[in-house]
Design a protein around this motif. Structure first.
Motif, PDB file in Angstrom:
ATOM      1  N   LYS A   9      36.114 -18.228 -24.874  1.00  0.00           N
ATOM      2  CA  LYS A   9      35.579 -19.195 -23.926  1.00  0.00           C
ATOM      3  C   LYS A   9      35.413 -18.628 -22.524  1.00  0.00           C
ATOM      4  N   LYS A  10      36.292 -17.715 -22.116  1.00  0.00           N
ATOM      5  CA  LYS A  10      36.265 -17.242 -20.738  1.00  0.00           C
ATOM      6  C   LYS A  10      36.301 -15.716 -20.699  1.00  0.00           C
ATOM      7  N   ILE A  11      35.364 -15.146 -19.960  1.00  0.00           N
ATOM      8  CA  ILE A  11      35.279 -13.694 -19.798  1.00  0.00           C
ATOM      9  C   ILE A  11      35.339 -13.384 -18.307  1.00  0.00           C
ATOM     10  N   VAL A  12      36.200 -12.447 -17.950  1.00  0.00           N
ATOM     11  CA  VAL A  12      36.269 -11.969 -16.570  1.00  0.00           C
ATOM     12  C   VAL A  12      35.685 -10.570 -16.536  1.00  0.00           C
ATOM     13  N   LEU A  13      34.747 -10.359 -15.630  1.00  0.00           N
ATOM     14  CA  LEU A  13      34.090  -9.061 -15.470  1.00  0.00           C
ATOM     15  C   LEU A  13      34.465  -8.464 -14.117  1.00  0.00           C
ATOM     16  N   ASP A  68      23.091 -15.818  -5.909  1.00  0.00           N
ATOM     17  CA  ASP A  68      23.937 -16.845  -6.517  1.00  0.00           C
ATOM     18  C   ASP A  68      23.103 -17.967  -7.137  1.00  0.00           C
ATOM     19  N   LYS A  69      21.926 -18.250  -6.587  1.00  0.00           N
ATOM     20  CA  LYS A  69      21.066 -19.291  -7.157  1.00  0.00           C
ATOM     21  C   LYS A  69      20.521 -18.886  -8.522  1.00  0.00           C
ATOM     22  N   LEU A  70      20.374 -17.581  -8.737  1.00  0.00           N
ATOM     23  CA  LEU A  70      19.905 -17.106 -10.047  1.00  0.00           C
ATOM     24  C   LEU A  70      20.879 -17.501 -11.156  1.00  0.00           C
ATOM     25  N   TYR A  71      22.155 -17.569 -10.817  1.00  0.00           N
ATOM     26  CA  TYR A  71      23.178 -17.847 -11.805  1.00  0.00           C
ATOM     27  C   TYR A  71      23.762 -19.254 -11.686  1.00  0.00           C
ATOM     28  N   GLU A  72      23.244 -20.037 -10.755  1.00  0.00           N
ATOM     29  CA  GLU A  72      23.812 -21.346 -10.444  1.00  0.00           C
ATOM     30  C   GLU A  72      23.868 -22.298 -11.633  1.00  0.00           C
ATOM     31  N   LYS A  73      22.786 -22.388 -12.407  1.00  0.00           N
ATOM     32  CA  LYS A  73      22.715 -23.345 -13.509  1.00  0.00           C
ATOM     33  C   LYS A  73      23.408 -22.845 -14.765  1.00  0.00           C
ATOM     34  N   LYS A  74      23.721 -21.591 -14.807  1.00  0.00           N
ATOM     35  CA  LYS A  74      24.409 -21.016 -15.950  1.00  0.00           C
ATOM     36  C   LYS A  74      25.914 -21.182 -15.734  1.00  0.00           C
ATOM     37  N   ASN A  75      26.676 -20.931 -16.741  1.00  0.00           N
ATOM     38  CA  ASN A  75      28.133 -21.039 -16.642  1.00  0.00           C
ATOM     39  C   ASN A  75      28.725 -19.747 -16.090  1.00  0.00           C
ATOM     40  N   LEU A 111      43.248 -16.739 -13.644  1.00  0.00           N
ATOM     41  CA  LEU A 111      42.089 -17.142 -14.446  1.00  0.00           C
ATOM     42  C   LEU A 111      42.375 -17.222 -15.942  1.00  0.00           C
ATOM     43  N   LYS A 112      43.298 -16.446 -16.440  1.00  0.00           N
ATOM     44  CA  LYS A 112      43.673 -16.440 -17.855  1.00  0.00           C
ATOM     45  C   LYS A 112      42.466 -16.291 -18.789  1.00  0.00           C
ATOM     46  N   PRO A 113      41.746 -15.149 -18.712  1.00  0.00           N
ATOM     47  CA  PRO A 113      40.567 -14.968 -19.567  1.00  0.00           C
ATOM     48  C   PRO A 113      40.928 -14.619 -21.004  1.00  0.00           C
ATOM     49  N   ASP A 114      39.975 -14.822 -21.901  1.00  0.00           N
ATOM     50  CA  ASP A 114      40.098 -14.386 -23.286  1.00  0.00           C
ATOM     51  C   ASP A 114      39.689 -12.921 -23.428  1.00  0.00           C
ATOM     52  N   ILE A 115      38.726 -12.510 -22.601  1.00  0.00           N
ATOM     53  CA  ILE A 115      38.231 -11.130 -22.610  1.00  0.00           C
ATOM     54  C   ILE A 115      38.172 -10.625 -21.173  1.00  0.00           C
ATOM     55  N   THR A 116      38.633  -9.408 -20.971  1.00  0.00           N
ATOM     56  CA  THR A 116      38.534  -8.749 -19.674  1.00  0.00           C
ATOM     57  C   THR A 116      37.615  -7.554 -19.859  1.00  0.00           C
ATOM     58  N   PHE A 117      36.631  -7.428 -18.971  1.00  0.00           N
ATOM     59  CA  PHE A 117      35.645  -6.361 -19.070  1.00  0.00           C
ATOM     60  C   PHE A 117      35.528  -5.684 -17.719  1.00  0.00           C
ATOM     61  N   ALA A 118      35.352  -4.373 -17.717  1.00  0.00           N
ATOM     62  CA  ALA A 118      35.148  -3.656 -16.464  1.00  0.00           C
ATOM     63  C   ALA A 118      34.133  -2.559 -16.669  1.00  0.00           C
ATOM     64  N   THR A 119      33.311  -2.377 -15.659  1.00  0.00           N
ATOM     65  CA  THR A 119      32.429  -1.217 -15.624  1.00  0.00           C
ATOM     66  C   THR A 119      32.926  -0.352 -14.484  1.00  0.00           C
ATOM     67  N   SER A 120      33.116   0.926 -14.750  1.00  0.00           N
ATOM     68  CA  SER A 120      33.846   1.731 -13.794  1.00  0.00           C
ATOM     69  C   SER A 120      33.339   3.165 -13.714  1.00  0.00           C
ATOM     70  N   ALA A 121      33.047   3.558 -12.512  1.00  0.00           N
ATOM     71  CA  ALA A 121      32.859   4.976 -12.226  1.00  0.00           C
ATOM     72  C   ALA A 121      34.142   5.464 -11.559  1.00  0.00           C
ATOM     73  N   LYS A 122      34.938   4.509 -11.105  1.00  0.00           N
ATOM     74  CA  LYS A 122      36.213   4.818 -10.468  1.00  0.00           C
ATOM     75  C   LYS A 122      37.329   4.480 -11.451  1.00  0.00           C
ATOM     76  N   LEU A 123      38.317   5.316 -11.508  1.00  0.00           N
ATOM     77  CA  LEU A 123      39.444   5.072 -12.393  1.00  0.00           C
ATOM     78  C   LEU A 123      40.165   3.782 -12.021  1.00  0.00           C
ATOM     79  N   LEU A 124      40.173   3.425 -10.748  1.00  0.00           N
ATOM     80  CA  LEU A 124      40.930   2.252 -10.317  1.00  0.00           C
ATOM     81  C   LEU A 124      40.385   0.943 -10.874  1.00  0.00           C
ATOM     82  N   THR A 125      39.083   0.816 -11.074  1.00  0.00           N
ATOM     83  CA  THR A 125      38.539  -0.413 -11.666  1.00  0.00           C
ATOM     84  C   THR A 125      38.985  -0.534 -13.115  1.00  0.00           C
TER      85      THR A 125
END
Length: 161
Positions: A9-13, A68-75, A111-125
């Motif tokens: 249900k919930k994904i954090v990027l 932000d308006k591009l994504y406003e109507k989406k979840n 936030l308690k996500p079900d999935i955590t996703f990261a895109t990283s060129a840096k090790l810290l992300t």
């Protein structure tokens, strides 16, 4: 509900950069978010990024509202974290990034996500996403970009390993 039928249900990027910044990370996250939204309209997607200040350029609230308006109507929720700009040197970038790291980590804990996703060129992300995933007991997906491996071999040459 059985485990087989459980829907995510919930994904954090996590992405340090997001639109209107022009970077490989922001482009990858934009494409991923659009595809996820096409697949399942019931997903709640939360993007944790920094306020755009790439190369010291300041964006206005109007620039951010357009995105932000591009994504406003989406979840989709975009959480932008303020970071200071100390310059373009490695140490200045690291100090600025630490502001993002700690604030994003605290936000993700709530936030308690079900999935955590990261895109990283840096090790810290990637590290941030891993810590968040372990804390929240969520599934972890990492997109470690080619820049990371290039930088790794640049800084850690064979004779220095």
């Amino acid at each position: 509900m059985s485990k087989e039928n459980k829907k995510f249900k919930k994904i954090v990027l996590f992405s340090f950069n997001f639109l209107p910044d022009q970077s490989p990370g922001s482009t990858r996250i934009k494409l991923l978010v659009n595809k996820l939204n096409q697949i399942d309209k019931n997903l709640k997607i939360i993007i944790i990024c920094s306020l755009p200040r790439r190369f010291g350029k300041k964006y206005t609230r109007k620039d951010l509202k357009i995105v932000d308006k591009l994504y406003e109507k989406k979840n989709i929720m975009i959480l932008r974290i303020w970071i200071p700009f100390f310059g373009q040197g490695p140490l200045a970038s690291l100090i600025s990034y630490l502001f993002y790291f700690f604030q994003a980590g605290i936000v993700s804990a709530f936030l308690k996500p079900d999935i955590t996703f990261a895109t990283s060129a840096k090790l810290l992300t990637a590290l941030l996403a891993s810590i968040s995933s372990n804390f929240n007991r969520s599934k972890l997906y990492l997109d470690i970009r080619d820049i990371f491996t290039d930088n790794f071999f640049y800084y850690y040459r064979w004779n220095n390993r």
